[in-house]
Design an enzyme around this catalytic site. Sequence first.
Site, short mmCIF file in Angstrom:
data_model
loop_
_atom_site.label_atom_id
_atom_site.label_comp_id
_atom_site.label_asym_id
_atom_site.label_seq_id
_atom_site.Cartn_x
_atom_site.Cartn_y
_atom_site.Cartn_z
N LYS A 219 0.84 -1.21 0.00
CA LYS A 219 0.00 0.00 0.00
C LYS A 219 0.87 1.26 0.00
O LYS A 219 0.63 2.19 -0.77
CB LYS A 219 -0.90 0.00 1.25
CG LYS A 219 -1.55 1.35 1.51
CD LYS A 219 -2.40 1.36 2.77
CE LYS A 219 -1.67 1.61 4.06
NZ LYS A 219 -1.44 3.02 4.39
N ASN A 220 1.87 1.27 0.88
CA ASN A 220 2.63 2.51 1.07
C ASN A 220 3.63 2.77 -0.05
O ASN A 220 4.29 3.81 -0.07
CB ASN A 220 3.32 2.52 2.44
CG ASN A 220 2.29 2.71 3.55
OD1 ASN A 220 1.13 3.02 3.27
ND2 ASN A 220 2.72 2.53 4.79
N CYS B 111 -4.96 8.05 9.86
CA CYS B 111 -5.06 7.33 11.13
C CYS B 111 -4.72 8.25 12.30
O CYS B 111 -3.77 9.03 12.23
CB CYS B 111 -4.08 6.15 11.13
SG CYS B 111 -4.65 4.74 10.19
N ARG C 281 0.83 14.42 13.74
CA ARG C 281 1.18 14.28 12.33
C ARG C 281 1.14 15.60 11.55
O ARG C 281 0.35 15.79 10.63
CB ARG C 281 0.28 13.23 11.66
CG ARG C 281 0.32 11.90 12.39
CD ARG C 281 -0.41 10.83 11.66
NE ARG C 281 0.37 10.23 10.59
CZ ARG C 281 -0.11 9.34 9.74
NH1 ARG C 281 -1.37 8.98 9.80
NH2 ARG C 281 0.66 8.83 8.82
N PRO C 282 2.02 16.55 11.91
CA PRO C 282 2.05 17.83 11.19
C PRO C 282 2.63 17.69 9.77
O PRO C 282 3.11 16.62 9.40
CB PRO C 282 2.97 18.70 12.05
CG PRO C 282 3.80 17.74 12.83
CD PRO C 282 3.02 16.47 12.96
N VAL C 283 2.59 18.79 9.00
CA VAL C 283 3.15 18.77 7.64
C VAL C 283 4.27 19.79 7.47
O VAL C 283 4.62 20.15 6.36
CB VAL C 283 2.06 18.99 6.56
CG1 VAL C 283 1.09 17.83 6.51
CG2 VAL C 283 1.32 20.31 6.78
N ASP D 55 5.00 0.47 11.96
CA ASP D 55 3.78 -0.16 11.41
C ASP D 55 3.64 -1.63 11.81
O ASP D 55 2.66 -2.28 11.45
CB ASP D 55 3.75 -0.04 9.87
CG ASP D 55 3.47 1.38 9.42
OD1 ASP D 55 3.06 2.21 10.26
OD2 ASP D 55 3.66 1.68 8.22
N ARG E 16 -8.50 -0.62 4.71
CA ARG E 16 -7.61 0.40 4.15
C ARG E 16 -6.27 -0.20 3.75
O ARG E 16 -5.61 0.30 2.84
CB ARG E 16 -7.35 1.51 5.18
CG ARG E 16 -8.55 2.35 5.51
CD ARG E 16 -8.18 3.52 6.38
NE ARG E 16 -7.11 4.30 5.72
CZ ARG E 16 -6.45 5.28 6.28
NH1 ARG E 16 -6.72 5.63 7.51
NH2 ARG E 16 -5.52 5.93 5.63
C1 EPZ Z 1 4.42 6.94 6.49
O1 EPZ Z 1 3.67 7.97 7.12
C2 EPZ Z 1 3.50 5.76 6.37
N1 EPZ Z 1 2.35 6.11 5.55
C3 EPZ Z 1 3.04 5.31 7.75
O2 EPZ Z 1 2.21 4.17 7.62
C4 EPZ Z 1 4.27 4.96 8.59
O3 EPZ Z 1 3.87 4.65 9.89
C5 EPZ Z 1 5.24 6.14 8.62
O4 EPZ Z 1 5.56 6.58 7.27
C6 EPZ Z 1 6.54 5.83 9.33
O5 EPZ Z 1 7.15 4.73 8.72
C7 EPZ Z 1 2.42 5.95 4.23
O6 EPZ Z 1 3.44 5.60 3.66
C8 EPZ Z 1 1.17 6.23 3.46
P1 EPZ Z 1 6.56 10.26 8.53
P2 EPZ Z 1 4.21 9.47 7.12
O7 EPZ Z 1 6.45 11.56 7.81
O8 EPZ Z 1 4.91 9.72 5.87
C9 EPZ Z 1 6.74 13.58 12.01
C10 EPZ Z 1 0.24 2.94 7.80
O9 EPZ Z 1 -0.31 2.38 8.76
N2 EPZ Z 1 6.52 14.62 11.00
O10 EPZ Z 1 7.73 9.41 8.26
O11 EPZ Z 1 3.05 10.29 7.48
C11 EPZ Z 1 5.53 12.67 12.20
O12 EPZ Z 1 4.56 13.26 13.02
C12 EPZ Z 1 0.83 4.31 7.96
O13 EPZ Z 1 0.34 2.42 6.68
C13 EPZ Z 1 6.55 15.94 11.38
O14 EPZ Z 1 6.78 16.28 12.54
O15 EPZ Z 1 5.22 9.41 8.34
C14 EPZ Z 1 6.17 11.45 12.78
O16 EPZ Z 1 6.39 11.64 14.15
C15 EPZ Z 1 0.53 4.92 9.28
N3 EPZ Z 1 6.36 16.89 10.40
C16 EPZ Z 1 7.53 11.39 12.07
O17 EPZ Z 1 7.75 12.72 11.57
C17 EPZ Z 1 6.12 16.56 9.11
O18 EPZ Z 1 5.95 17.48 8.28
C18 EPZ Z 1 7.63 10.42 10.92
O19 EPZ Z 1 6.49 10.57 10.08
C19 EPZ Z 1 6.09 15.22 8.74
C20 EPZ Z 1 6.29 14.24 9.71
#
Ligand code: EPZ
Length: 429
Positions: free
Chosen positions: A22-23, A126, A131-133, A316, A408
């Site tokens: 999926k990811n 989820c 989860r900020p951007v 995950d 999902r």
């Molecule tokens: C991806 O989410 C995956 N989703 C998640 O899988 C997975 O848990 C995660 O990576 C970590 O491996 C998909 O690929 C669709 P991150 P993502 O940005 O990209 C913080 C599932 O169940 N952060 O690596 O959203 C964030 O809050 C899902 O399939 C910021 O602070 O994760 C987290 O603490 C759930 N600011 C950390 O970074 C930002 O702008 C890592 O998040 C972005 C992230």
Amino acid sequence: MDRIRIVGGAELRGSIPISGAKNAALPLMTASLLTDDTVILDNVPRLSDVMQLLRILGNHGVDHSISGKRVGQESETGQTIQLSARQIVDTTAPYELVSRMRASFWVIAPLLARMGQAKVSLPGGCAIGTRPVDFYLMALERLGAKIEIEAGYVIATAKDGLKGAEIEFPKVTVGGTHTAVMAAVLAKGTTVIRNAAQEPEIGDLCALLVKMGARISGAGTSTITIDGASRLSGARHTVLPDRIETGTYAMAVAMAGGDVMLEGARPELLQKAFDTLTATGAEILATNEGVRVRRNGSGIAAVDVTTQPFPGFPTDLQAQFMALMTRAKGVSHIRETIFENRFMHVQELARFGAHIKLDGDLATVEGVPTLKGAPVMATDLRASVGLVIAALAAEGETMVHRVYHLDRGFEALEKKLSRCGAQVERLTG
Ligand code: EPZ
């Protein structure tokens, strides 16, 4: 609403075909926005997140056709999706479409790179933390975009196109890395992404982009270098096997006992999780067909785990591993370092009689000799499959509610488990 009924106690024996990831599929599909040619993706899993992203892409003008068998039909090979973004008709991704899935926010990068503008609702997904951007927006700003936030929308503009730059992420971010890569492939000049995520799904995205004509080096390492191209073409690519689905079924076998071949699984995608499972007493064997997982007779040993970015133990798989540890001999410590609120399964596991104490980012699990089936509520995608794993080893009946979370991310879960002897059925309505 559908529910899943599980009667625990059966060992798992047989084979389970592993679906496309999926990811990986989600960013690969999103990358189709970067070209007016056709992108063909094979081995796309049949999941509600994939269908939701097709709706989002359709809103921007992406035509798609699907071949291969559909949801509910027996199939081992995944579906093929053709995506054609000949003309982008709308650069806005509205709240109604984006709020259900965080990965839909990633359309911001290709829209901006190709069209010089994008207006995308802040994401949902989820509930596993805030989860900020901010990292995504930092990356786009570094590439020359102007960012404004207005009424819940991020408005990104780059009238004269994006320009290559150095981007250093303060923390490893998968989505941030996807965003930076998809923006940089059409930027003028060279981009260097430091502290990039090394997850295999980033490598899969880069592999497709290279086939489309992008110039990328270092994918799969912490420094990715991209020389921007003026245009990308179409390409065909096969989605890599789902390492989280693989790890989930491996943990199900470790929990229930038995002997299962995970067909098409690639062990190098989850070495750390397999090492951990081996330490619990499971046997893991890589073969030409995939990965064979066995646990016969012996009890489950307690093992400590800390979630980390790839190649560490994946967040995950944390809920699934915690489910396994509820029946271990002894005490295990599970530390979650990626998301600050990813322990919603703890209270649901307690319904089975599990003993888990939470203290900040640390869960202490004291194994118990038996779990008892119970009605439980799925809270997020991976948490809910953790409940399924607990149910497989619990005495009596478990009813998992809110299974739309499972749909999902897990293709044909009940079929894959029941063909290995588990008593699992979906009750609809
Ligand atoms: C991806 O989410 C995956 N989703 C998640 O899988 C997975 O848990 C995660 O990576 C970590 O491996 C998909 O690929 C669709 P991150 P993502 O940005 O990209 C913080 C599932 O169940 N952060 O690596 O959203 C964030 O809050 C899902 O399939 C910021 O602070 O994760 C987290 O603490 C759930 N600011 C950390 O970074 C930002 O702008 C890592 O998040 C972005 C992230």
